[in-house]
Write an enzyme that holds these catalytic residues in place. Structure first.
Site, PDB file in Angstrom:
ATOM      1  N   CYS A   1     -30.807  38.622 -29.753  1.00 44.60           N
ATOM      2  CA  CYS A   1     -30.124  39.379 -28.594  1.00 44.60           C
ATOM      3  C   CYS A   1     -30.928  39.667 -27.488  1.00 44.60           C
ATOM      4  O   CYS A   1     -30.015  39.702 -26.430  1.00 44.60           O
ATOM      5  CB  CYS A   1     -29.977  40.909 -29.228  1.00 44.60           C
ATOM      6  SG  CYS A   1     -31.399  41.993 -29.667  1.00 44.60           S
TER       7      CYS A   1
ATOM      8  N   LYS B   1     -29.178  48.559 -45.622  1.00 41.60           N
ATOM      9  CA  LYS B   1     -28.185  47.600 -46.085  1.00 41.60           C
ATOM     10  C   LYS B   1     -28.606  46.330 -45.060  1.00 41.60           C
ATOM     11  O   LYS B   1     -28.423  46.419 -43.777  1.00 41.60           O
ATOM     12  CB  LYS B   1     -26.988  47.848 -45.682  1.00 41.60           C
ATOM     13  CG  LYS B   1     -25.898  46.765 -46.144  1.00 41.60           C
ATOM     14  CD  LYS B   1     -24.480  46.682 -45.454  1.00 41.60           C
ATOM     15  CE  LYS B   1     -24.631  45.654 -44.482  1.00 41.60           C
ATOM     16  NZ  LYS B   1     -24.901  43.997 -44.943  1.00 41.60           N
TER      17      LYS B   1
END
Length: 479
Positions: free
Chosen positions: A284, A175
């Site tokens: 990140c 996904k």
């Protein structure tokens, strides 16, 4: 012109069962639709998982060298289409052309690496204690892997999950993030053309509340690998572990760069600005905190502010210095933190303003006079905002660097070799760099964080990336 995309399930390109769709938009030109995608549901996810289950046994029995050849061919096909995929990435996610091109190349290299690595998968042979006995291990795939990926690296992160999963013999359902799913479709297309059997990779687009939740909790999924925010990752962990799935999470960061009094200040400012403002701070591993010895603090603040001021944000296809935020929500979140920093008492040295033009552009911000307990020094800000914190010496720098919930990436800029090696030992981070920016990682070594940045279970990339997708049998053969 917008492109219409489909889910990829069981080797077929199909619409969502409901027929519903959603659009992606160019963050530099928000009125321009880039792609239209299926808005899938739990039922669509179930169909994809069923296809993966049906394909998993045959693919798992396929010899490693043959699996590797499929990945290598996919790498070559991605390389042939690099320019087109780069443009798609820029238009959906907003990176500059140079940044996007580097990311696409990373995906190409990852498939090439795991294509070669698949040839060497097997196990180990050990000396048995008893005579006439062979002692060996045998690595086997887990079965079906559920992969949930973020928008900020929309081809590199999917690649470093898909490639080792398939190399190890698993089938997979992915996904991709709804803000930028196009590059995952390019990966699926390349693998299909490279000869990947039907159902081995399945792509389902749609909201996390439907597709992601179902994928994490589906009883036929054996392992879940997630990259994204700590909040969502924690929910994925709870859903996946309820029935004992293997789970791998890589999440947020609040990454420091320590600038020692032995550092070349100009070089340190270059390193920190590259880590803080590259990819619009939407990484990140981005440097969010510069922790600077007081003897060079004022000089460093002036130098890094000057570098921020020199950045001219513009659309990525214009070969700009920095692209836009990916969405209005992300831009507004960054602007809120700029306000918070000023309210807390930090000094806004430069930037922090949204640009008066179409698109989600922000002039990168530098804060000085930041205390370690300020929200801007504690909470992840997914944008080009740097907090500069003054410390007296190494011990205080280390305390400040470790005084956050996260532990993903950290660096130190120093000419003192002993200090550098102490930092490697003392810092709470999964990635540690000396005289380098916090962003950017090699594909053939492990990647992962500590504390709230990771589940601290399995690392990604390199040979360690295969460990998550395999389970070992120990074989005692008394002949």
């Amino acid at each position: 012109m917008a492109t219409n995309y489909s889910n990829y399930v069981g080797g077929e390109w199909v619409a969502a069962e409901s027929g519903d769709t959603f659009d992606t938009h160019d963050p530099a030109h928000p009125d321009q639709v880039v792609g239209t995608y299926p808005k899938s549901s739990a039922a669509d996810t179930d169909a994809a998982v069923a296809a993966a289950v049906d394909a998993s046994e045959e693919w798992g029995d396929t010899p490693g060298p043959e699996r590797g050849r499929v990945l290598s061919r996919a790498s070559a096909l991605l390389a042939e289409r690099k320019d087109d995929i780069t443009e798609l990435l820029v238009r959906e996610e907003g990176k500059t052309r140079a940044e996007a091109g580097g990311e696409v190349q990373r995906a190409i290299d990852i498939f090439d690496y795991y294509g070669a690595t698949a040839r060497d998968l097997g196990g180990t042979v050990k000396s048995a204690s008893a005579p006439n006995t062979t002692l060996r291990t045998k690595n086997e795939p887990l079965g079906v892997a559920g992969l949930i990926t973020p928008w900020n690296y929309p081809i590199a992160i999917p690649a470093w999950k898909i490639a080792p999963a398939l190399a190890a013999g698993n089938a997979a359902v992915i996904k991709p993030a709804t803000l930028a799913p196009g590059c995952v479709h390019e990966i699926a297309t390349a693998l299909e053309e490279a000869g990947l059997p039907d159902g081995v990779l399945n792509v389902v687009t749609g909201p996390g509340s439907e597709v992601g939740d179902r994928l994490a909790s589906h009883p036929a999924v054996d392992a879940v690998s997630f990259t994204g925010s700590t909040t969502v990752g924690s929910a994925v962990y709870d859903a996946a572990t309820e029935d004992g799935k293997r789970v791998q999470l890589e999440m947020g960061g609040k990454n420091p760069t320590v600038v020692s009094d032995s550092a070349d200040v100009a070089e340190a400012a270059d390193i920190v600005s590259a880590g803080a403002f590259g990819v619009t701070g939407q990484a990140c591993t981005a440097c969010s905190r510069a922790i600077v010895y007081e003897d060079v603090y004022d000089e460093f603040v002036d130098a890094v502010a000057a570098r921020a001021e020199a950045i001219d944000p513009d659309e990525g296809l214009a070969d700009s210095d920095m692209g836009p935020h990916v969405s209005m929500d992300e831009l507004e979140s960054t602007l809120e933190y700029v306000e918070v920093g000023q309210e807390e008492g930090a000094t806004l040295e430069t930037g922090g303003d949204a640009l008066d033009r179409k698109g989600y552009f922000l002039q990168p911000a530098v804060f000085s006079d930041v205390e370690s307990d300020y929200r801007i020094a504690q909470e992840e800000i997914f944008g080009p905002v740097l907090s500069v914190i003054s410390v007296s010496d190494y011990e205080e720098a280390l305390d400040v660097a470790n005084d956050v919930d996260y532990g993903l990436s950290a660096s130190i800029v120093t000419e003192d070799h002993s200090e550098a090696n102490r930092f490697v030992d003392d810092i709470d981070a999964g990635v540690v760099k000396i005289n380098e920016k916090t962003t950017g990682v090699e594909l053939h070594v492990p990647f992962g964080g500590m504390k709230a940045s990771s589940s601290e279970t399995y690392r990604e990339q390199g040979e360690a990336g295969l460990d998550f997708y395999t389970i070992s049998k120990t074989v005692y053969d008394n002949y």
